[in-house]
Structure formats: C-alpha cells, structure tokens
Write a protein that holds these residues in place. Structure first.
Motif, mmCIF file in Angstrom:
data_model
loop_
_atom_site.group_PDB
_atom_site.id
_atom_site.type_symbol
_atom_site.label_atom_id
_atom_site.label_comp_id
_atom_site.label_asym_id
_atom_site.label_seq_id
_atom_site.Cartn_x
_atom_site.Cartn_y
_atom_site.Cartn_z
ATOM 1 N N ILE A 67 0.863 -1.189 0.000
ATOM 2 C CA ILE A 67 0.000 0.000 0.000
ATOM 3 C C ILE A 67 0.893 1.230 0.000
ATOM 4 O O ILE A 67 1.736 1.395 0.884
ATOM 5 N N LEU A 68 0.753 2.064 -0.996
ATOM 6 C CA LEU A 68 1.601 3.253 -1.145
ATOM 7 C C LEU A 68 3.077 2.869 -1.140
ATOM 8 O O LEU A 68 3.933 3.587 -0.615
ATOM 9 N N VAL A 316 -11.684 -6.167 4.137
ATOM 10 C CA VAL A 316 -11.358 -4.947 4.894
ATOM 11 C C VAL A 316 -9.969 -4.424 4.549
ATOM 12 O O VAL A 316 -9.741 -3.197 4.546
ATOM 13 N N LEU A 317 -9.018 -5.303 4.251
ATOM 14 C CA LEU A 317 -7.690 -4.817 3.882
ATOM 15 C C LEU A 317 -7.725 -4.096 2.535
ATOM 16 O O LEU A 317 -7.011 -3.102 2.333
ATOM 17 N N TYR A 318 -8.557 -4.587 1.627
ATOM 18 C CA TYR A 318 -8.694 -3.902 0.337
ATOM 19 C C TYR A 318 -9.450 -2.582 0.505
ATOM 20 O O TYR A 318 -9.224 -1.625 -0.250
ATOM 21 N N PHE A 319 -10.339 -2.518 1.488
ATOM 22 C CA PHE A 319 -11.016 -1.264 1.819
ATOM 23 C C PHE A 319 -9.999 -0.233 2.313
ATOM 24 O O PHE A 319 -9.980 0.922 1.853
ATOM 25 N N TYR A 320 -9.153 -0.649 3.238
ATOM 26 C CA TYR A 320 -8.125 0.262 3.752
ATOM 27 C C TYR A 320 -7.153 0.667 2.644
ATOM 28 O O TYR A 320 -6.773 1.844 2.534
ATOM 29 N N LYS A 321 -6.759 -0.284 1.826
ATOM 30 C CA LYS A 321 -5.831 0.002 0.720
ATOM 31 C C LYS A 321 -6.425 1.041 -0.227
ATOM 32 O O LYS A 321 -5.757 2.012 -0.607
ATOM 33 N N LYS A 326 -6.395 6.477 -2.206
ATOM 34 C CA LYS A 326 -7.197 7.635 -2.608
ATOM 35 C C LYS A 326 -6.710 8.889 -1.877
ATOM 36 O O LYS A 326 -6.608 9.977 -2.472
ATOM 37 N N ALA A 327 -6.384 8.739 -0.593
ATOM 38 C CA ALA A 327 -5.907 9.863 0.212
ATOM 39 C C ALA A 327 -4.434 10.163 -0.025
ATOM 40 O O ALA A 327 -3.951 11.246 0.338
ATOM 41 N N GLU A 331 -2.511 9.080 7.181
ATOM 42 C CA GLU A 331 -2.910 9.977 8.262
ATOM 43 C C GLU A 331 -4.403 9.816 8.510
ATOM 44 O O GLU A 331 -5.206 9.725 7.589
ATOM 45 N N THR A 332 -4.809 9.773 9.780
ATOM 46 C CA THR A 332 -6.172 9.414 10.168
ATOM 47 C C THR A 332 -7.235 10.252 9.469
ATOM 48 O O THR A 332 -8.175 9.714 8.877
ATOM 49 N N GLY A 333 -7.121 11.567 9.536
ATOM 50 C CA GLY A 333 -8.148 12.422 8.959
ATOM 51 C C GLY A 333 -8.295 12.241 7.459
ATOM 52 O O GLY A 333 -9.415 12.193 6.932
ATOM 53 N N ALA A 334 -7.177 12.121 6.775
ATOM 54 C CA ALA A 334 -7.212 11.957 5.318
ATOM 55 C C ALA A 334 -7.836 10.620 4.929
ATOM 56 O O ALA A 334 -8.648 10.542 3.997
ATOM 57 N N VAL A 335 -7.468 9.551 5.644
ATOM 58 C CA VAL A 335 -8.019 8.220 5.329
ATOM 59 C C VAL A 335 -9.503 8.166 5.670
ATOM 60 O O VAL A 335 -10.302 7.599 4.920
ATOM 61 N N ARG A 336 -9.892 8.759 6.799
ATOM 62 C CA ARG A 336 -11.307 8.777 7.176
ATOM 63 C C ARG A 336 -12.154 9.464 6.097
ATOM 64 O O ARG A 336 -13.210 8.967 5.703
ATOM 65 N N ASP A 337 -11.689 10.601 5.613
ATOM 66 C CA ASP A 337 -12.425 11.301 4.556
ATOM 67 C C ASP A 337 -12.515 10.453 3.286
ATOM 68 O O ASP A 337 -13.548 10.429 2.613
ATOM 69 N N ALA A 338 -11.437 9.740 2.983
ATOM 70 C CA ALA A 338 -11.419 8.905 1.785
ATOM 71 C C ALA A 338 -12.334 7.692 1.915
ATOM 72 O O ALA A 338 -12.894 7.210 0.921
ATOM 73 N N MET A 339 -12.502 7.200 3.143
ATOM 74 C CA MET A 339 -13.346 6.022 3.361
ATOM 75 C C MET A 339 -14.833 6.336 3.153
ATOM 76 O O MET A 339 -15.598 5.468 2.732
ATOM 77 N N ARG A 340 -15.229 7.549 3.457
ATOM 78 C CA ARG A 340 -16.642 7.906 3.349
ATOM 79 C C ARG A 340 -17.073 7.929 1.886
ATOM 80 O O ARG A 340 -16.445 8.583 1.055
ATOM 81 N N ASP A 341 -18.145 7.191 1.590
ATOM 82 C CA ASP A 341 -18.698 7.063 0.233
ATOM 83 C C ASP A 341 -17.731 6.398 -0.739
ATOM 84 O O ASP A 341 -17.855 6.554 -1.955
#
Length: 394
Positions: A67-68, A316-321, A326-327, A331-341
C-alpha cells in the motif's frame, strides 16, 4: 576561497541528506495494522476465519507492491470476546505498537468500546464481524466503520424468505445476553412482525452457556413453528445439539443470524444443521470472478471454505488500501475522509461505504444448508436491505 566554498557545499549536501534520511526510512517502514480478535474461547472459530481472510489479503497485497509502496504487517492480539480485554489489547496496539489502523473485533461490545478508544487515540477501526445495529446507528463514531452487514440488513433478507415460505408462522427467538444478541433479536423480531409472523416468545442466555436445557420448557410452552437464534461459535453447537437430544427441533423450522452456523462449526453440529436458514451478506455461491478466485485461493491456503467472516476480513484490507491510496496518506483524517462514500471491490461484488453512518451497503441473501452446503435461495438488493441512516453525530 575555492576550498572554503567546496567545504560549505559539502556541509550543505550532507545536511540535506541527513534531513531526508528519516523520511526515506519511514517510507520503507511497513504499514502496521492491529488485529484484536478472539483466538481462544467460544468465539475462537470466528477469530480463525478472521485471521485466514486477513492473512490471505495481506499476502496478495504485499506481493503486488503493498500500500503506497509499503508492505503490510499484521499484529494479532487475542480479545477473548471480552470487551475489557479488547480495550487493553487495542490500547497496547495503539500506544506501544503504533499501528496505523485496527480491525478484527468480533463481540459487538468490544467494537463499541474499542471505537471510543480509537477516538481518544485519533485512530481508525473497522469491524468485519460485529452485528449490533447500534455500532452504525445511535452509538456511531466518526472513527468506526463496518464493512460487514449489520443485523438489520440480515433480518430483512431472512424475514422476506420466512414470510414467503412460512406465512403467519409462530416465532420464538433466543440470543446471547449482551449487545449483539439483544440487537439481532430485536432487529429480526421487528422485521418478521412487519411481515405477518407472530412472535410467541424470546429469551437471552449468558454467552458461553454450557447447558440450554433449562430454557426448553419455556420454548415448548410457546408452541413455536420457527426458532430464531443469534448464538454463534460453540454456543450454537451446544444449543442445536441439545435441542436435538430433547427432540425439540422436530417439526420446527430453524433459522438464525448470519454466522450462527458457519464453515467453522457446521461439522460439530453435524446432521442437525440440515435445513438451517440464515440471512447473510456472503456465500461461496456468489457468481462473480473475484469470488471464484477468492474461494479457490482461500481453500488452497486453509483447506476449508470461507464464510462471511473470512470474506469480510479479506475485504477490509482492500477497503483500507483503496482509502489510503485515494488519500495518498495513512494519516487518520485523510483516510477517514477517503473512506466515506468509497466504493471498492470485494468477493461479494462492488461495495459502498455509506458516508452518513459508515455502514457498508451490499446485496443480501437467504441461504440454507442442504447436504452440508450453504445454498442461496433468494436475494434482496442492497438499497432495499440497508434502510435509512440513523447516525446523527456528523
């Protein structure tokens, strides 16, 4: 003069290289994902599928470059299906191991408790197992996501089938006496009642009950046609086998929560699992290329078929990836925003993580056990199963 300039230039280059070294070293460090899941106790069979699914996804992702550009490292801790233990283990993973993300919680109480801890530590978690509607409804958290189907989604699929196959039947419900058990019983009771099924009784037994026979008198007196159970793991084994010993399952339709009977406990239940029906978000029979490859690779790695826990933990690992890429960050805030929708590919097909409540949207199925095989009988489309968002925190 020339020598002085050369010396200054060398110092400048050296300083630049030194300041870059920690960044370069950090970019080569693995992404650490904590897994708090039951590896012992009554829910150990569920934890086993969680681990199998995660391990398979980790192997695939790392083989494809990570990932990255960073490899994925999984750090496991045994939560023993106990919320207090889960919090202690999650705290260790957040504070000592410095994990970037956490998953694996099975007990719904554990997910709720660890979710509060994640907020305090500014970290993200995602459950692949917990069913309680509260997790993405009235107790929703901005730092908690659910990639599996909640109790309400499962209940719609199962209640639709029950009302069609056994209209106006008499229903008795039993569940473990904690958050998940009460939530799943309430969800199915509501869905079935709306479709004309008559509820004649309910009860709740302690988690890890060894003897269910003390409840059988109450069940007999209610004269049900259908028994619904939201027990799981070894609890389901004991419940169904003891009912068979007392002849309580004769002429009774047995239904239950997704995960009551799975690949991990069906052999222990044996012939008494035949005909059991559940509403579920995953089946090995789902006909798409991704699922066919997943089943083949899962069996090759583990010598057992995947169940919903294995499939969602793999996903779930592919979700996180997908979110991290995308982000372009962990970093928590960036990943959280990317996870939504976010939409991402899974063995179940394309899933959507609904931004309003952090609940995955997916098609649902009624599945029954025939000759030891989980067979799809009917399907409810994703939007019909999900219902409106009930989270109001953001």
């Amino acid at each position: 003069m020339v020598n002085a300039r050369l010396i200054k230039l060398c110092f400048a280059l050296s300083a630049g290289l030194l300041t870059q070294m920690p960044v370069q070293a950090q970019s080569q460090n693995p992404i650490r994902i904590g897994v708090v899941t039951p590896l012992s106790g009554t829910y150990a069979p569920i934890g086993a599928q969680v681990k199998m699914g995660l391990d398979l996804a980790q192997k695939e992702i790392n083989a494809a470059g990570g990932i990255l550009g960073r490899q994925v490292e999984l750090l496991y801790e045994d939560e023993e299906a106990n919320p207090q233990v889960a919090v202690q283990k999650a705290e260790k993973l957040f504070q000592q191991n410095k994990v970037d993300f956490l998953t694996g919680t099975v007990n719904s109480g554990s997910t709720l408790a660890v979710g509060q801890l994640a907020e305090r530590n500014d970290k993200l978690i995602a459950t692949t197992v917990s069913f309680s509607d509260a997790i993405t409804e009235d107790k929703c958290s901005p730092n908690v996501f659910r990639v599996n189907a909640k109790a309400g989604q499962q209940s719609v699929a199962l209640a639709e089938w029950l009302a069609s196959a056994h209209p106006k039947s008499r229903l008795f419900l039993i569940g473990p006496d904690y958050e998940m058990g009460r939530s799943t019983v309430a969800a199915f009771k509501n869905a079935a009642s709306q479709r004309g099924v008559q509820v004649v009784g309910e009860l709740f037994a302690p988690l890890d009950s060894k003897d269910y026979s003390s409840y059988f008198g109450q069940m007999r007196a209610a004269r049900p046609d259908v028994l619904y159970t939201s027990t799981a793991g070894n609890d389901t084994v004991r419940l169904i086998t003891q009912m068979a010993e007392y002849g309580l399952n004769r002429n009774m339709v047995m239904v239950g929560v997704a995960g009551a009977v799975t690949e991990q406990n069906i052999k222990a239940i044996g012939k008494h699992a035949e005909g059991f029906v559940t509403g579920v978000g995953y089946s090995t029979e789902i006909d798409n290329p991704r699922n066919k490859d997943f089943v083949k690779d899962f069996v090759a790695a583990n010598n057992i078929q995947p169940d919903l826990y294995g499939a969602d933990s793999y996903g779930v690992l592919y979700f996180y990836k997908a979110a991290a890429e995308k982000a372009n960050s962990v970093e928590t805030g960036a990943v959280r925003d990317a996870m939504r929708d976010l939409e991402w590919d899974t063995p179940q097909g394309r899933k959507l993580m609904r931004g309003q409540d952090h609940q995955a949207v997916q098609d649902m199925y009624a599945v029954h056990i025939k000759s030891g095989v989980f067979t799809i009988m009917s399907k409810v489309d994703a939007q019909s199963a999900i219902g409106p968002s009930k989270c109001s925190r953001w």
